[in-house]
Design an enzyme around this catalytic site. Structure first.
Site, mmCIF file in Angstrom:
data_model
loop_
_atom_site.group_PDB
_atom_site.id
_atom_site.type_symbol
_atom_site.label_atom_id
_atom_site.label_comp_id
_atom_site.label_asym_id
_atom_site.label_seq_id
_atom_site.Cartn_x
_atom_site.Cartn_y
_atom_site.Cartn_z
ATOM 1 C CG LEU A 30 33.123 21.642 38.776
ATOM 2 C CD1 LEU A 30 32.227 22.809 39.138
ATOM 3 C CD2 LEU A 30 32.396 20.323 38.977
ATOM 4 N NE ARG A 79 39.762 53.256 27.831
ATOM 5 C CZ ARG A 79 39.762 52.058 27.240
ATOM 6 N NH1 ARG A 79 39.068 51.068 27.778
ATOM 7 N NH2 ARG A 79 40.433 51.858 26.135
ATOM 8 N NE ARG A 106 45.084 34.228 41.447
ATOM 9 C CZ ARG A 106 46.074 35.068 41.244
ATOM 10 N NH1 ARG A 106 46.580 35.744 42.267
ATOM 11 N NH2 ARG A 106 46.586 35.244 40.043
ATOM 12 N NE ARG A 127 37.717 51.812 22.579
ATOM 13 C CZ ARG A 127 37.774 51.327 21.334
ATOM 14 N NH1 ARG A 127 37.931 50.021 21.135
ATOM 15 N NH2 ARG A 127 37.673 52.139 20.311
ATOM 16 C CD GLN A 181 46.016 40.173 42.732
ATOM 17 O OE1 GLN A 181 44.996 40.072 43.417
ATOM 18 N NE2 GLN A 181 47.221 40.129 43.257
ATOM 19 C CG HIS A 208 43.442 32.161 37.132
ATOM 20 N ND1 HIS A 208 44.255 31.146 37.594
ATOM 21 C CD2 HIS A 208 43.474 33.123 38.083
ATOM 22 C CE1 HIS A 208 44.747 31.475 38.774
ATOM 23 N NE2 HIS A 208 44.291 32.667 39.093
ATOM 24 C CB SER A 210 38.774 15.180 29.906
ATOM 25 O OG SER A 210 38.743 13.793 30.134
ATOM 26 C CB SER A 261 34.429 48.246 27.290
ATOM 27 O OG SER A 261 35.326 49.149 26.658
ATOM 28 C CD GLU A 276 37.169 44.134 33.008
ATOM 29 O OE1 GLU A 276 37.473 45.025 33.811
ATOM 30 O OE2 GLU A 276 38.014 43.317 32.546
#
Length: 210
Positions: free
Chosen positions: A166, A149, A176, A85, A69, A73, A49, A83, A81
């Site tokens: 963090l 799209r 990863r 659209r 991928q 997470h 924490s 879009s 992100e």
């Protein structure tokens, strides 16, 4: 081209120390050598924490197949992100210039490099260009961007802002940055790893000991 840019951060190694010491109603204004030991203890014994009180934010550009991928997470992270659209500018496609072979003893990953036939190389290049032409043609004929799209491939470049604690990003990098992770995905994680180490050197070394 894959790109990772750090755009913001909150806190420092001292933030982690103060979050841990607030239990004793203590606060410090300067980081001391003994605080390194405290941070190491917190990380070693799973006291996560305090590491959630320092955070970092990235703007990332990568192919859709990489983004899908990494978006898995979720805990301690926030993702927004671009879009398709809402935007209809010329899509950028990630073109592969070195093909990797299928691993012998695994269902995923890759092994070594392979050379494609001339036919495969030409077909690949023509199809990538053709999909962009088709996308633009659909738009020019009045098709809505949210539907046009659908013809764009997973190699399309996308962009997102990824922010989190963090501790959360340390978990991402733990998974990863491994050598068996897909190369393109590992590249993003390694950028995050290096930025985080630079800005939170004590905490990051404790969370991800070298």
């Amino acid at each position: 081209m894959i790109k990772v840019e750090m755009i913001d951060k909150m806190g420092s190694d001292l933030s982690v120390v103060n979050a841990a010491r607030v239990s004793y109603a203590k606060v410090k204004n300067e980081f001391e050598d003994k605080d390194t030991k405290l941070i190491g203890y917190l990380a070693k014994h799973g006291h996560w924490s305090p590491f959630a009180h320092a955070s970092i934010s990235f703007r990332i550009k990568a192919p859709v197949f990489v983004a899908r991928q990494l978006v898995k997470h979720q805990v301690g992270l926030s993702w927004n992100e671009v879009s398709r659209r809402y935007v209809s500018y010329e899509p950028e496609l990630y073109k592969i210039d070195e093909w990797r072979g299928k691993p012998v003893n695994s269902k995923q990953g890759s092994s070594g490099t392979i050379k494609l036939s001339e036919l495969a190389e030409v077909t690949y290049s023509e199809m990538m260009d053709g999909l962009k032409i088709l996308y633009n043609q659909l738009l020019s004929e009045g098709v809505a961007p949210e539907q046009a799209r659908a013809v764009l491939p997973q190699s399309m470049m996308t962009e997102w802002i990824w922010s989190g604690t963090l501790y959360a990003f340390a978990r991402v990098c733990d998974l990863r940055c491994k050598p068996d992770v897909q190369k393109e995905t590992r590249e993003v994680a390694e950028f995050i790893d290096s930025y985080s180490l630079f800005h939170f050197p004590i905490s990051w070394n404790a969370l991800r000991p070298r």
